[in-house]
Motif scaffolding. Structure first.
Motif, PDB file in Angstrom:
ATOM      1  N   HIS A  52      39.426  34.713  46.920  1.00 30.29           N
ATOM      2  CA  HIS A  52      39.601  35.663  48.028  1.00 30.29           C
ATOM      3  C   HIS A  52      39.872  37.085  47.543  1.00 30.29           C
ATOM      4  N   GLU A  53      40.474  37.230  46.370  1.00 29.63           N
ATOM      5  CA  GLU A  53      40.603  38.577  45.793  1.00 29.63           C
ATOM      6  C   GLU A  53      39.211  39.154  45.524  1.00 29.63           C
ATOM      7  N   GLU A  54      38.350  38.355  44.926  1.00 31.29           N
ATOM      8  CA  GLU A  54      36.981  38.811  44.641  1.00 31.29           C
ATOM      9  C   GLU A  54      36.196  39.036  45.929  1.00 31.29           C
ATOM     10  N   ALA A  55      36.351  38.157  46.900  1.00 32.89           N
ATOM     11  CA  ALA A  55      35.652  38.313  48.181  1.00 32.89           C
ATOM     12  C   ALA A  55      36.071  39.616  48.867  1.00 32.89           C
ATOM     13  N   LEU A  56      37.350  39.921  48.844  1.00 30.24           N
ATOM     14  CA  LEU A  56      37.825  41.166  49.452  1.00 30.24           C
ATOM     15  C   LEU A  56      37.291  42.387  48.705  1.00 30.24           C
ATOM     16  N   ARG A  57      37.168  42.306  47.379  1.00 31.37           N
ATOM     17  CA  ARG A  57      36.557  43.404  46.599  1.00 31.37           C
ATOM     18  C   ARG A  57      35.106  43.622  47.042  1.00 31.37           C
ATOM     19  N   ARG A  58      34.357  42.520  47.174  1.00 30.66           N
ATOM     20  CA  ARG A  58      32.951  42.618  47.604  1.00 30.66           C
ATOM     21  C   ARG A  58      32.836  43.163  49.021  1.00 30.66           C
ATOM     22  N   GLU A  59      33.707  42.701  49.914  1.00 30.91           N
ATOM     23  CA  GLU A  59      33.689  43.178  51.297  1.00 30.91           C
ATOM     24  C   GLU A  59      33.952  44.674  51.372  1.00 30.91           C
ATOM     25  N   LEU A  60      34.946  45.147  50.616  1.00 33.36           N
ATOM     26  CA  LEU A  60      35.282  46.573  50.625  1.00 33.36           C
ATOM     27  C   LEU A  60      34.144  47.404  50.036  1.00 33.36           C
ATOM     28  N   SER A  61      33.519  46.907  48.984  1.00 34.00           N
ATOM     29  CA  SER A  61      32.372  47.600  48.387  1.00 34.00           C
ATOM     30  C   SER A  61      31.217  47.684  49.385  1.00 34.00           C
ATOM     31  N   ALA A  62      30.916  46.584  50.066  1.00 34.57           N
ATOM     32  CA  ALA A  62      29.829  46.576  51.054  1.00 34.57           C
ATOM     33  C   ALA A  62      30.159  47.495  52.234  1.00 34.57           C
ATOM     34  N   TYR A  63      31.428  47.551  52.624  1.00 35.39           N
ATOM     35  CA  TYR A  63      31.857  48.482  53.680  1.00 35.39           C
ATOM     36  C   TYR A  63      31.612  49.928  53.232  1.00 35.39           C
ATOM     37  N   ASN A  64      32.002  50.244  52.005  1.00 32.06           N
ATOM     38  CA  ASN A  64      31.818  51.604  51.483  1.00 32.06           C
ATOM     39  C   ASN A  64      30.345  51.981  51.361  1.00 32.06           C
ATOM     40  N   LEU A  65      29.473  51.001  51.182  1.00 35.85           N
ATOM     41  CA  LEU A  65      28.028  51.244  51.104  1.00 35.85           C
ATOM     42  C   LEU A  65      27.362  51.234  52.482  1.00 35.85           C
TER      43      LEU A  65
END
Length: 185
Positions: A52-65
């Motif tokens: 879930h730490e990695e999933a949240l990193r990916r989610e935040l990156s996709a949000y920023n993109l």
């Protein structure tokens, strides 16, 4: 880019970072049996903090993109416990941008209108900040609560998608619902 937090009288919707991983994991652990019956088969490490730490990193990156938004849902009176989420994946088809919506509510908080409220708030953000007016939802035909919610939100059945999801290791059919909102709101 849309806001990272939205409030209504009853709910707080927040885009989270890795500091929320234990709260996200807790949501999934509390609702494992309920969520798994209608969602894609999970990877083996899904019920771990590191996942879930990695999933949240990916989610935040996709949000920023500008590709994805997931709001975690909290009750206003209990702002430390995640009770669900609503997410939007962005797609383009020709000149039309649209979002596929997904949502889940903790089994102890269902039938209170929270999912309806959270999806409506999220769709308003996407209309205002991303110019998205078409929304799709892919729903398992036996997920009656989700079917009722989609219809209450104004979605209509768009098409049947046979053998389009792997749920609990089994290929399942889904139904795609669609909603196009007004560009003049």
């Amino acid at each position: 880019m849309g806001p990272k937090s939205i409030r209504s009288k009853r709910l707080i919707l927040k885009i989270e970072d890795t500091s929320a991983a234990s709260r996200v994991l807790d949501l999934y652990l509390r609702n494992r049996t309920v969520f798994e019956q209608f969602e894609p088969t999970r990877p083996r490490n899904f019920y771990t903090l590191s996942y879930h730490e990695e999933a949240l990193r990916r989610e935040l990156s996709a949000y920023n993109l500008g590709q994805f938004v997931r709001y975690y849902i909290y009750e206003s009176m209990f702002p430390d416990i995640i009770i669900g989420s609503v997410n939007f994946n962005f797609f383009s088809s020709g000149l039309v941008r649209y979002a596929e919506v997904g949502y889940k509510i903790d089994h102890l908080h269902q039938n209170r209108g929270y999912a309806y409220e959270a999806v409506r708030l999220g769709m308003e953000v996407l209309q205002k900040h991303y110019g998205i007016y078409r929304f799709d939802a892919r729903i398992h035909p036996y997920n009656y609560a989700s079917l009722r919610l989609a219809e209450k939100l104004g979605f209509t059945m768009y098409r049947y998608e046979p053998k389009s999801a792997n749920i609990l290791g089994k290929t399942e059919d889904l139904i795609r619902y669609s909603l196009t909102t007004s560009t003049t709101q």
